[in-house]
Design a protein around this motif. Structure first.
Motif, short mmCIF file in Angstrom:
data_model
loop_
_atom_site.label_atom_id
_atom_site.label_comp_id
_atom_site.label_asym_id
_atom_site.label_seq_id
_atom_site.Cartn_x
_atom_site.Cartn_y
_atom_site.Cartn_z
N THR A 1 8.00 43.17 -35.84
CA THR A 1 8.82 42.20 -36.82
C THR A 1 8.15 41.24 -36.98
N VAL A 2 7.49 40.37 -36.13
CA VAL A 2 6.70 39.05 -36.55
C VAL A 2 5.81 39.59 -37.35
N ASP B 1 6.42 39.72 -40.94
CA ASP B 1 6.69 38.24 -41.47
C ASP B 1 5.41 37.65 -41.70
N ASN C 1 3.53 39.07 -45.00
CA ASN C 1 4.30 38.74 -46.32
C ASN C 1 4.01 37.32 -46.68
N ARG C 2 3.87 36.35 -45.53
CA ARG C 2 3.51 35.03 -45.74
C ARG C 2 2.12 34.92 -46.12
N GLU D 1 9.02 41.07 -49.37
CA GLU D 1 9.45 41.28 -48.05
C GLU D 1 10.22 42.70 -48.08
N GLY E 1 13.82 41.55 -39.07
CA GLY E 1 12.53 42.32 -39.47
C GLY E 1 13.24 43.74 -40.03
N GLY F 1 8.08 32.26 -34.85
CA GLY F 1 9.10 32.95 -35.55
C GLY F 1 10.41 32.89 -34.98
N ARG G 1 13.78 31.16 -36.76
CA ARG G 1 15.16 31.92 -36.68
C ARG G 1 16.17 31.05 -36.36
#
Length: 420
Positions: free
Chosen positions: A331-332, A335, A338-339, A350, A363, A414, A418
């Motif tokens: 999941t991270v 992230d 994408n960033r 995303e 995620g 992350g 959140r």
């Protein structure tokens, strides 16, 4: 110079042979007479065989794949055929060898020549017009024929201006393979069977086109349906007159009006361009997705201390177990990918999967990522196996490999994001 008829030419040759024989007999007595008696019949036979029989005078030749009809005055008298594997029966049907039907009596022949009592009997002749296509080129033919073709033959039929549902006219080119199985019926139970077939096929075509749209017809989507429709409408009627349809093909359907044709062509070109654009966009998206998944997988491998090969084996063996085991890392990692893409100046992207939910950590659903991750992994493995060429220019940007500490920091970051 006037061209003499075969009858006249043959008669002159025979007359000359008779006069020559008489002269030889007078000059050489008994020996000359014997020579004359041999010479004259030989000349007569040669004239019959070489000059008269080819034109149906006193005799005729049976050609392979054809039937000859003998007339007595203006009435049918007899018929003979020649086709390997076929024979004629008493009702003048052409049937296969080995059939149960009794064979019609065969004619007397001399070296393939069938003598008959000309001029009281004559070979039937008739005029026929038809269309055929040679290498895609239309050829209209008209001939006086002295035979009936009993082997399969392909006739061309052109239907002009058949109107669709919207009254848009189209031209249709059709090829029909026919076979005459009863020459008597085809010649004497209908006036010009070929013209009748053409008319029936044209009528069936117009009927079918009138019930469908221009787009359906012009695209050829209904070619098989049109073929079946014509065959169903025409086959039974044609067989009444001794002719069967072996095959039928719709060769071409085009707009009758040149403006419609140009518009149709332009529309097809535009649709092809649109299809090409969609395919390219899908390919680019797939390429981008695989690149992202490959980076994410590599980060998970670095974060867990596992090799890509080992992760791949776990994916293939038990995806659900791997999901549970490394869910947070995947999941991270996505992230971060994408960033990182956004920082590099690319549009932020995303991946949201159907089963994603807040409870999953924000995620993507691992089961939906599986196929792309495996594909990316295999690509990376293949690239490692293939040595790069020394002549290849260096990559403008080396792919970053994340350490375990960086991944741990990322996970902590992350979680903090959140909570906010």
């Amino acid at each position: 110079m006037e061209v003499k008829s075969p009858l006249t030419t043959g008669g002159m040759i025979i007359a000359f042979a008779v006069i020559t024989g008489i002269v030889i007999g007078l000059l050489f007595g008994a020996l000359g007479t014997l020579v004359a008696l041999i010479l004259i019949p030989v000349v007569i036979f040669l004239v019959l065989y070489l000059i008269w029989a080819p034109h149906g005078i006193f005799a005729f030749f049976l050609e392979e794949g054809y039937a000859k009809i003998i007339m007595e005055g203006n009435s049918f008298h007899d018929m003979h055929i020649k086709r390997k594997g076929k024979y004629l029966i008493d009702n003048y049907d052409v049937v296969d060898e080995g059939s149960i039907w009794p064979r019609k009596k065969l004619p007397f022949t001399i070296f393939g020549m069938v003598p008959y009592l000309w001029p009281f009997h004559k070979v039937y002749t008739y005029n026929q017009r038809w269309v055929e296509f040679q290498d895609g080129i239309k050829e209209e033919r008209e001939e006086v024929l002295d035979h009936v073709i009993i082997m399969p033959y392909v006739y061309g039929i052109i239907v002009k201006g058949a109107e669709t549902v919207g009254k848009i006219p189209v031209d249709i080119i059709i090829e029909v393979e026919t076979e005459i199985f009863n020459p008597y019926k085809a010649m004497f139970q209908i006036k010009d069977w070929n013209a009748a077939m053409t008319s029936w096929v044209e009528g069936a075509s117009r009927d079918f086109v009138s019930k469908n749209t221009y787009e359906q017809i012009i695209r050829g989507e209904l070619s098989e349906s049109l073929k079946d429709h014509i065959t169903k409408k025409v086959k039974e009627m044609l067989e009444r007159y001794g002719v069967r349809i072996n095959n039928l093909a719709v060769i071409q359907v085009v707009p009758s009006n040149i403006e419609y044709e140009k518009a149709t062509q332009q529309k097809i070109i535009e649709e092809r361009k649109k299809e090409a654009t969609i395919v390219k966009a899908e390919a680019d998206a797939q390429k981008e997705a695989i690149a992202r998944m490959g980076s994410a997988l590599q980060m998970v491998a670095s974060a867990t201390g596992q090799t890509l090969e080992k992760l791949n084996k776990e994916l293939e063996a038990n995806p659900s177990a791997l999901h549970t085991k490394y869910k947070e890392q995947f999941t991270v990692a996505m992230d971060l990918v994408n960033r990182n893409m956004a920082i590099d100046g690319k549009a932020y992207f995303e991946m949201k999967m159907p089963n994603a939910s807040p409870s999953s950590g924000g995620g993507t659903d691992f089961s939906n990522m599986l196929a792309a991750i495996i594909a990316a992994n295999k690509i990376i493995e293949q690239q490692k196996k293939e040595p790069s060429s020394k002549s290849d220019p260096p990559s403008p940007k080396e792919e970053k490999v994340y350490t375990k500490q960086e991944i741990d920091d990322l996970i902590a970051w992350g979680k903090k994001q959140r909570k906010k």
